[in-house]
Design a protein around this motif. Structure first.
Motif, PDB file in Angstrom:
ATOM      1  N   ARG A  89      -1.031  -2.272  -5.969  1.00 26.56           N
ATOM      2  CA  ARG A  89      -1.545  -2.275  -4.591  1.00 26.56           C
ATOM      3  C   ARG A  89      -0.388  -2.136  -3.597  1.00 26.56           C
ATOM      4  O   ARG A  89      -0.436  -1.335  -2.664  1.00 26.56           O
ATOM      5  N   GLU A  90       0.671  -2.899  -3.801  1.00 32.64           N
ATOM      6  CA  GLU A  90       1.857  -2.850  -2.934  1.00 32.64           C
ATOM      7  C   GLU A  90       2.493  -1.459  -2.966  1.00 32.64           C
ATOM      8  O   GLU A  90       2.855  -0.901  -1.930  1.00 32.64           O
ATOM      9  N   VAL A  91       2.611  -0.881  -4.165  1.00 29.07           N
ATOM     10  CA  VAL A  91       3.221   0.440  -4.326  1.00 29.07           C
ATOM     11  C   VAL A  91       2.415   1.502  -3.586  1.00 29.07           C
ATOM     12  O   VAL A  91       2.958   2.305  -2.829  1.00 29.07           O
TER      13      VAL A  91
ATOM     14  N   ALA B  37       1.612   5.256   0.902  1.00 27.45           N
ATOM     15  CA  ALA B  37       0.708   5.729   1.953  1.00 27.45           C
ATOM     16  C   ALA B  37       1.394   5.641   3.316  1.00 27.45           C
ATOM     17  O   ALA B  37       1.293   6.556   4.136  1.00 27.45           O
ATOM     18  N   GLN B  38       2.121   4.550   3.537  1.00 25.16           N
ATOM     19  CA  GLN B  38       2.849   4.375   4.799  1.00 25.16           C
ATOM     20  C   GLN B  38       3.972   5.401   4.917  1.00 25.16           C
ATOM     21  O   GLN B  38       4.139   6.044   5.951  1.00 25.16           O
ATOM     22  N   VAL B  39       4.734   5.570   3.846  1.00 22.09           N
ATOM     23  CA  VAL B  39       5.861   6.510   3.860  1.00 22.09           C
ATOM     24  C   VAL B  39       5.404   7.924   4.222  1.00 22.09           C
ATOM     25  O   VAL B  39       6.046   8.611   5.018  1.00 22.09           O
TER      26      VAL B  39
ATOM     27  N   ALA C 256      -6.148   4.157  -8.298  1.00 25.92           N
ATOM     28  CA  ALA C 256      -5.954   4.538  -6.900  1.00 25.92           C
ATOM     29  C   ALA C 256      -5.254   5.889  -6.910  1.00 25.92           C
ATOM     30  O   ALA C 256      -4.621   6.259  -7.913  1.00 25.92           O
ATOM     31  N   PHE C 257      -5.369   6.615  -5.829  1.00 28.89           N
ATOM     32  CA  PHE C 257      -4.657   7.896  -5.752  1.00 28.89           C
ATOM     33  C   PHE C 257      -4.294   8.211  -4.312  1.00 28.89           C
ATOM     34  O   PHE C 257      -4.914   7.708  -3.379  1.00 28.89           O
TER      35      PHE C 257
ATOM     36  N   LEU D 140      -1.114  12.062  -6.590  1.00 25.06           N
ATOM     37  CA  LEU D 140      -0.357  11.066  -7.344  1.00 25.06           C
ATOM     38  C   LEU D 140      -1.318   9.917  -7.600  1.00 25.06           C
ATOM     39  O   LEU D 140      -1.929   9.391  -6.670  1.00 25.06           O
ATOM     40  N   MET D 141      -1.479   9.541  -8.886  1.00 28.12           N
ATOM     41  CA  MET D 141      -2.445   8.515  -9.258  1.00 28.12           C
ATOM     42  C   MET D 141      -1.719   7.263  -9.750  1.00 28.12           C
ATOM     43  O   MET D 141      -0.577   7.346 -10.214  1.00 28.12           O
ATOM     44  N   PHE D 142      -2.409   6.118  -9.652  1.00 23.82           N
ATOM     45  CA  PHE D 142      -1.785   4.823  -9.916  1.00 23.82           C
ATOM     46  C   PHE D 142      -2.738   3.884 -10.641  1.00 23.82           C
ATOM     47  O   PHE D 142      -3.949   3.946 -10.431  1.00 23.82           O
ATOM     48  N   SER D 143      -2.174   2.954 -11.403  1.00 27.50           N
ATOM     49  CA  SER D 143      -2.942   1.898 -12.040  1.00 27.50           C
ATOM     50  C   SER D 143      -2.008   0.766 -12.436  1.00 27.50           C
ATOM     51  O   SER D 143      -0.826   0.985 -12.693  1.00 27.50           O
TER      52      SER D 143
END
Length: 136
Positions: free
Chosen positions: A14-16, A21-23, A54-55, A63-66
C-alpha cells in the motif's frame, strides 16, 4: 500483447503504490486486499489487510503490485517480481503458458479465479516467474 511487470512486497505494498502514484502525479489507486476476495476463515492471521492486487498506469504501461501471503518466502531482488502476460485471446494465453511450462514448474495451473476466467502462474526453465491472465 501487453507484458507487465508485477512487483511483490512483504506487507508494505500500500505504501509503495501510494508513493509511486504521488511520484508520477496519478490519482489515488484502487487497492484490492485479500479480505475483499476471501472470508476471514480462509485467511491466515494478518493476511486480510495485505494487498492482493493494485496497479498503476505509468507512461502508457501498467505496473502491478501485490503483497506476499503471510508465511510465503520473500527475498527482495530475487522473488519479488514477475512478468504478467494479460491477453484477451484465450488460445494465445494457453499456448504461451504450455510452451513456457516446458522445463519449468507450475505454481498455479490455469483456472478460473474471481478476477479472471483464466489465470495461472509458473516459473520457466530460466527461473523467470510468469503470471497469465485472460482480460475480460
Amino acid at each position: 500483447m501487453p507484458l507487465n511487470a508485477y512487483l511483490n512486497f512483504d506487507g508494505n505494498t500500500r505504501e509503495v503504490v501510494q508513493f509511486y502514484a504521488q511520484v508520477f502525479g496519478l490519482e489515488e489507486p484502487h487497492i484490492m486486499t485479500f479480505d475483499s476476495m476471501h472470508s476471514e476463515e480462509e485467511l491466515p492471521p494478518g493476511a486480510g489487510s495485505r494487498v492482493m492486487h493494485a496497479f498503476l498506469n505509468i507512461g502508457g504501461g501498467t505496473l502491478m503490485f501485490s503483497d506476499t501471503f503471510p508465511g510465503m518466502p520473500f527475498q527482495q531482488g530475487t522473488n519479488n517480481f514477475s512478468l504478467a502476460l494479460v491477453l484477451n485471446d484465450e488460445n494465445a494465453l494457453r499456448d504461451a503458458f504450455h510452451k513456457l511450462k516446458e522445463g519449468g514448474s507450475i505454481v498455479m495451473e490455469l483456472q478460473e479465479v474471481p478476477w479472471s476466467k483464466v489465470y495461472g502462474s509458473l516459473t520457466d526453465k530460466y527461473g523467470v516467474s510468469w503470471q497469465f491472465s485472460l482480460e475480460s
